[in-house]
Design a protein around this motif. Structure first.
Motif, PDB file in Angstrom:
ATOM      1  N   TYR A  90       0.837  -1.191   0.000  1.00 49.02           N
ATOM      2  CA  TYR A  90       0.000   0.000   0.000  1.00 49.02           C
ATOM      3  C   TYR A  90       0.880   1.253   0.000  1.00 49.02           C
ATOM      4  CZ  TYR A  90      -3.813  -3.158   1.166  1.00 49.02           C
ATOM      5  OH  TYR A  90      -4.733  -4.176   1.129  1.00 49.02           O
ATOM      6  N   PHE A  91       0.597   2.147  -0.917  1.00 51.28           N
ATOM      7  CA  PHE A  91       1.349   3.398  -1.010  1.00 51.28           C
ATOM      8  C   PHE A  91       0.949   4.336   0.120  1.00 51.28           C
ATOM      9  CE2 PHE A  91       1.497   7.770  -2.974  1.00 51.28           C
ATOM     10  CZ  PHE A  91       2.882   7.921  -2.868  1.00 51.28           C
ATOM     11  N   LEU A  92       1.942   4.824   0.861  1.00 47.49           N
ATOM     12  CA  LEU A  92       1.671   5.692   2.015  1.00 47.49           C
ATOM     13  C   LEU A  92       1.851   7.162   1.694  1.00 47.49           C
ATOM     14  CD1 LEU A  92       3.420   3.632   4.846  1.00 47.49           C
ATOM     15  CD2 LEU A  92       1.070   3.452   3.995  1.00 47.49           C
ATOM     16  N   GLY A  93       2.829   7.486   0.839  1.00 50.24           N
ATOM     17  CA  GLY A  93       3.042   8.890   0.531  1.00 50.24           C
ATOM     18  C   GLY A  93       4.441   9.159   0.036  1.00 50.24           C
ATOM     19  N   THR A  94       4.656  10.421  -0.332  1.00 54.07           N
ATOM     20  CA  THR A  94       5.942  10.902  -0.827  1.00 54.07           C
ATOM     21  C   THR A  94       6.404  12.065   0.043  1.00 54.07           C
ATOM     22  OG1 THR A  94       5.438  10.283  -3.112  1.00 54.07           O
ATOM     23  CG2 THR A  94       7.144  11.933  -2.790  1.00 54.07           C
ATOM     24  N   GLU A  95       7.669  12.056   0.416  1.00 51.44           N
ATOM     25  CA  GLU A  95       8.274  13.188   1.110  1.00 51.44           C
ATOM     26  C   GLU A  95       9.410  13.691   0.237  1.00 51.44           C
ATOM     27  OE1 GLU A  95       9.215  16.241   2.938  1.00 51.44           O
ATOM     28  OE2 GLU A  95       7.582  15.091   3.861  1.00 51.44           O
ATOM     29  N   GLU A  96       9.242  14.881  -0.299  1.00 53.73           N
ATOM     30  CA  GLU A  96      10.199  15.386  -1.278  1.00 53.73           C
ATOM     31  C   GLU A  96      11.524  15.797  -0.647  1.00 53.73           C
ATOM     32  OE1 GLU A  96      10.268  18.500  -5.068  1.00 53.73           O
ATOM     33  OE2 GLU A  96       8.471  18.269  -3.842  1.00 53.73           O
TER      34      GLU A  96
END
Length: 940
Positions: free
Chosen positions: A154-160
């Motif tokens: 499951y994709f949780l997110g992106t932190e740039e």
């Protein structure tokens, strides 16, 4: 019978108590470090096949929930990947190349190296069934950079940003009572700064478990107001409810002193927040006769926040804080706890020799101690939010901090980054100032810079009104940001008229946020442009820049200036100004990348510290320069110094405040001796002696860091037969260790292209040209096919309802390395049942520990092209839409690393050791041709 019944009764009571205690503990907060036992492999920036076919599925992770593919999939086979522990910086492991980034120290990673710009990390964790009902989160302190995180596919997110900490709630995705998979894809192809930044998960990772009603991440805010001899502590806490409970909760706040004694407490009954809502609650506690935090006595307290629901403890949150006052005065500078304090600061990046940015906690303390020994009392985080352990070290050791955000701007990207940094860091008493920008040349002198600064400054005050705001400014001190920033940050005397600006803005306090930017190579006393070495004498680096001494005199003589921050405390990888390749580190530091002092350290010790100092530079090994004049400098805070060469006086000179002394001395071997006088009496004696040739290797562990420390910094040097350090030695030292492992080596040489780390290389070799042929019998497991008839592309147009009884598959793989020294494994991925594997016609048995792993010995392998054949009855589809595996597996080639080694540079090298958990002692050995072996035994 009665006694038996009583025993049973008491046993049942004990059992119930233990159950209650266990349940209570599970209901509270757990924060579990999960740095151990990760798997790592490089992907690829744009070649999807080399990136394990990630995000190529019909449904990707962005189209349908739970469709993480490639390494993001929960069942991805990562057995062939490299094993490692966090923190990890893959950039420091790479070799150097002139094609690499100048600003990042010419490492072959990131921009320009697509095969070394993407890193995949995977870890398995077990979460028990008893955790049902709790909120489960993953907490990352920082990943460089542009990270994507998956949990069980499951994709949780992106932190740039590579500098922000972040958390993800994974509660809904957990496989309770079983195995769970954490996956991180880091993309370090783009630089975020103009200095070495590393690559990968270079900070800690945690698994967090809380009750549905809990204090949110960074959810406490502690301030204090001192009234006479007492302090009123305001404790604000933000509580979130991710459950369905509606009703009253009790919030208890307690202040605990350094001895563990509760000295203040208060409780309040409040209504719990609604579902997925957050509420803030504030309490005031009185602390009588508080021990104030300052740089000499960094006294700390703990705020314990407890939440009770229907009398049951459901959360416990701890916050470290200090009680102190800070004040800037436009006329008199900076005050800590009402006392004037001149800021004696340094700027620093976050990398260290041998290990890049993946610093163990102990190394944070080591570096802050080195700065404090120099006399420094302040640290500027240039130019990004630091790792939490750095701030912990500054809190505990007594170092003031300017905490700095990465980028100026007024939109959510910029302000949210600033907000997260401040909410994470605002309870640290070491932080006395927020910096919202640095050398933004495009906007510094205009209306855009003024507008942005006004927004960011006001935004900052809303989050923390207790500290002022600054910006480091370098393109003139006249308008724009300079006219509106609360605390003026002057970057370099040569960039503008500081006195003129002060006279125009007399109500604006100021400090030198950067000064010096000098060039020096440790242990070098004559410029050598061919070798890219700069003399360690403190000289003006450029016409518009000033020496360290010139800079300090300027700031020391002006009470209205709060102090200055030198560029930099330590050398750092990248920005090798004024040179380029093959220089790979900066020349700016007061210390080199290892923390070995350059001579400027002793100048600062003389005038920043409070202990007597007497230092002679240079060393006195100048064979071939007999009779030639050598510049001899003395750094000291004595009243007078007399210099002798071989017992002959060369004169006594008076020391001026914030200065140094100089002599011209014709070189003759022997002893250079200095005597320092205080109030007319001899106070200090210092010598520099001509040494004999190097004979012994000396190993010295950092004493303060050795006892009970998991990581130890060891200095390496050579001595002559009299035990004198040989300052010109450059032997290559080879190391071995028992009871621990080596994390990195360095020596402070700005042009050294030696490896920072010696680790086994893991190469993944694909099987290509994969073909298949039908077999008539499922029992034909020992039949290998050598003819070239009837082969077709494997699995193409396979009719899964009408499969052959068995198939023989064949493919090729290429080996280019020396086979005799390599370990080669085939990790089979199931494409059939009861598989039999042949390599170059040789039947290979599965390994004992893993029946889908095959060890390939050198006697069955060939340099160049190898052939693999697999015979197996086919797998059958259960459902028509089942996706069948068509990947036969991967060849893993492990090339054993050579022995750890490093050349001495001007007599010194450094090695960083991590102790094994169960080892009673660690034994480090060091050897070199022509020298006696050195041994260091470190007890656990």
């Amino acid at each position: 019978m009665k006694s038996i019944a009583l025993n049973r009764f008491f046993l049942s009571i004990i059992f119930l108590i233990s159950l209650y205690t266990s349940a209570q503990k599970q209901a509270e907060r757990d924060l579990i470090l999960i740095d151990k036992d990760w798997r790592f492999s490089f992907g690829h920036l744009y070649d999807t096949q080399k990136d394990f076919n990630h995000a190529t599925g019909y449904f990707s992770y962005l189209t349908k929930t739970g469709f993480g593919d490639g390494p993001a999939a929960q069942n991805f086979d990562d057995r062939a990947w490299r094993k490692l522990d966090l923190p990890h910086d893959w950039a420091v492991e790479q070799p150097f190349s002139e094609k690499g980034s100048f600003s990042h120290g010419f490492k072959t990673a990131g921009k320009g190296f697509p095969e070394k710009s993407i890193g995949w990390y995977r870890k398995k964790i077990n979460i028990p069934d008893s955790d049902k009902g709790r909120i489960i989160s993953l907490k990352f302190d920082g990943v460089f950079r542009n990270s994507k995180v998956f949990f069980n596919g499951y994709f949780l997110g992106t932190e740039e940003s590579g500098y922000n900490g972040f958390e993800y709630d994974v509660t809904a995705y957990v496989n309770y009572g079983g195995e769970n998979t954490v996956v991180v894809r880091a993309d370090a192809s783009m630089e975020e700064g103009w200095f070495y930044e590393g690559a990968g998960i270079y900070r800690h990772v945690y698994l967090k478990k809380t009750n549905p009603i809990h204090v949110i991440a960074n959810g406490s805010y502690v301030t204090s107001e001192i009234k006479e001899n007492n302090a009123e502590v305001t404790a604000e806490v933000s509580v979130e409810n991710k459950g369905n409970y509606k009703g009253q909760i009790e919030i208890l706040q307690s202040v605990i002193d350094a001895d563990g004694k509760q000295i203040a407490n208060i409780s309040q009954n409040v209504i719990a927040p609604d579902f997925y809502k957050t509420s803030s609650y504030s309490s005031k506690l009185q602390v009588n006769n508080p021990l104030l935090w300052d740089i000499e006595n960094p006294n700390l307290y703990r705020l314990i926040t407890e939440i009770k629901q229907e009398g049951k403890l459901i959360d416990r949150y701890e916050t470290s804080f200090g009680i102190r006052t800070i004040k800037f005065d436009a006329e008199k500078g900076f005050f800590l706890n009402g006392k004037s304090l001149k800021l004696k600061g340094t700027n620093n990046h976050q990398d260290h020799a041998g290990i890049g940015t993946a610093l163990p906690n102990e190394l944070q303390y080591y570096r802050i101690k080195k700065l404090k020994e120099m006399g420094s009392n302040a640290y500027r985080c240039s130019h990004h939010p630091p790792t939490p352990e750095l701030l912990d070290a500054c809190d505990k050791l007594g170092m003031l901090v300017i905490d700095e955000t990465r980028l100026m701007g007024i939109n959510d990207y910029h302000l949210n980054d600033l907000k997260r940094m401040m909410e994470r860091d605002r309870n640290h008493p070491s932080i006395f100032c927020w910096s919202v920008g640095n050398e933004e040349w495009n906007i510094e002198g205009g209306i855009v810079g003024e507008r942005i600064t006004n927004v960011m400054q006001g935004f900052t005050k809303n989050i923390d009104p207790t500290r002022p705001v600054t910006v480091g400014i370098s393109s003139g001190f006249k308008s724009g940001i300079s006219s509106v920033v609360e605390i003026m940050g002057y970057n370099y005397l040569g960039n503008g008229d500081i006195d003129a600006h002060r006279n125009q803005f007399k109500q604006q306090p100021g400090m030198g946020t950067e000064e010096g930017s000098t060039f020096a190579t440790r242990g070098i006393y004559f410029d050598d442009e061919a070798k890219h070495y700069k003399s360690a004498y403190d000289k003006k680096p450029r016409p518009t820049f000033y020496s360290i001494e010139e800079g300090w005199k300027f700031y020391a003589e002006r009470p209205y200036l709060a102090g200055m921050f030198i560029w930099t405390g330590f050398d750092y990888r990248g920005e090798p100004t004024p040179y380029g390749w093959p220089s790979v580190t900066s020349y700016f530091g007061m210390m080199d990348v290892c923390g070995f002092p350059k001579d400027n350290v002793y100048y600062l010790k003389s005038w920043w510290g409070d202990k007597p100092v007497l230092h002679i530079m240079p060393h006195w090994n100048w064979s071939g320069k007999e009779g030639k004049e050598i510049d001899v400098w003395i750094h000291s805070n004595c009243d007078e110094v007399e210099l002798f060469l071989n017992k002959k006086s060369l004169g006594k000179k008076k020391m001026e405040l914030n200065s140094h002394l100089e002599w011209k001395v014709k070189y003759a071997p022997g002893t250079l001796e200095a005597i320092g006088y205080k109030n007319g009496k001899k106070a200090l004696l210092e010598t520099q002696k001509t040494t004999d040739v190097a004979q012994n290797i000396k190993l010295s562990a950092d004493q303060e860091n050795q006892v009970n420390a998991n990581v130890v910094v060891v200095s390496v040097e050579t001595t002559d037969k009299k035990g004198l350090h040989v300052p010109t030695a450059n032997h290559e030292i080879t190391f071995s260790v028992k009871g621990g492992k080596i994390l990195g080596v360095g020596n402070g040489n700005p042009t050294s292209l030696e490896k920072d780390q010696f680790i086994d290389a893991v190469e993944l070799v694909p099987i290509t040209n994969f073909e298949e042929k039908k077999l008539a019998s499922a029992n034909a497991s020992n039949l290998i096919s050598s003819d070239d008839n009837n082969w077709k592309e494997a699995f193409k147009d396979r009719d899964y309802k009408n499969q052959a009884p068995s198939y023989v598959y064949r493919g090729k793989f290429e080996l280019s390395n020396n086979l005799s020294t390599n370990t080669v494994n085939f990790f089979y991925k199931k494409i059939g049942t009861d598989a039999v594997v042949f390599v170059n016609g040789n039947k290979i048995a599965a390994s004992v520990e893993d029946n889908q792993k095959y060890v390939l010995t050198s006697n069955v392998l060939k340099q160049g092209t190898n052939t693999i054949q697999i015979i197996a009855p086919p797998l059958q589809k259960v459902k028509d839409w089942d996706v069948m595996n068509t990947d036969p597996g991967i060849i893993q080639v492990i090339t054993t690393a050579e022995a750890w080694k490093r050349k001495l540079f001007n007599g010194y090298a450094q090695i960083i050791i991590q102790k094994d958990e169960n080892a009673a002692e660690v034994v480090l050995s060091a050897a070199a041709n022509g020298l006696n072996t050195g041994t260091l035994v470190m007890k656990k």
